[in-house]
Motif scaffolding. Structure first.
Motif: not given
Length: 171
Positions: A48-67
């Motif tokens: 489950w993404c706590e944060r999801f942010e696209r970086r261009g067409q084929s990239g993203a950054t994310a943080t996950f609950a419990d990780f």
């Protein structure tokens, strides 16, 4: 339908963030209320993404609950993730009367002869819906049953029927 949607590449930042590579199938309208799915020790684990942010067409950054620690996130590096896509049922929907005018190639089970013709009409009935086929100057009624329709080509406006033996030669 659950499909491969990307890969978790490397750590990003100091708070359990990761860099993701997104496959072309990854939805543009992704929201964090849909989990990404990975397999860890032969178990499917929802992320489950706590944060999801696209970086261009084929990239993203994310943080996950419990990780939430670097050590926990290390388990995810290199894993391919999957996502559940909604199936678009509207594309597959049509009405049998839409097939009027389609060219038909019909054959009977076990008979080498093929009949070519056109669907000239459709009779809607709950008990026994029928196609009227026009072939060789004759009009033949055949059941409009899913089990007899071998293939429909909507772009080419053709249909292939495989009918029970003797149906096309009834007088």
């Amino acid at each position: 339908m659950i499909v491969p949607a990307g890969r978790i590449n490397k750590l990003f930042g100091t708070e359990g963030g990761v860099m993701l590579s997104l496959y072309p199938v990854f939805p543009d309208d992704f929201t964090t209320d849909i989990p990404l799915r990975v397999t860890i020790d032969a178990l499917e684990v929802p992320l489950w993404c706590e944060r999801f942010e696209r970086r261009g067409q084929s990239g993203a950054t994310a943080t996950f609950a419990d990780f939430d620690t670097e050590r926990r996130v290390q388990e995810l590096l290199g894993l391919e993730f999957r996502i559940e896509l909604e199936e678009d049922d509207e594309d597959d929907e049509f009405y049998l009367e839409d097939l009027i005018g389609f060219a038909v190639e019909a054959e009977e089970t076990g008979a080498p002869e093929k009949f070519k013709g056109t669907i000239s009409d459709y009779y809607d009935s709950d008990a026994n819906p029928l196609f009227e086929l026009e072939t060789g100057g004759r009009r033949i009624l055949v059941p409009a049953a899913e089990e007899f329709i071998a293939h429909i080509d909507f772009e080419g406006r053709t249909m292939h029927l495989v009918l029970p033996e003797g149906l096309l030669t009834l007088e």
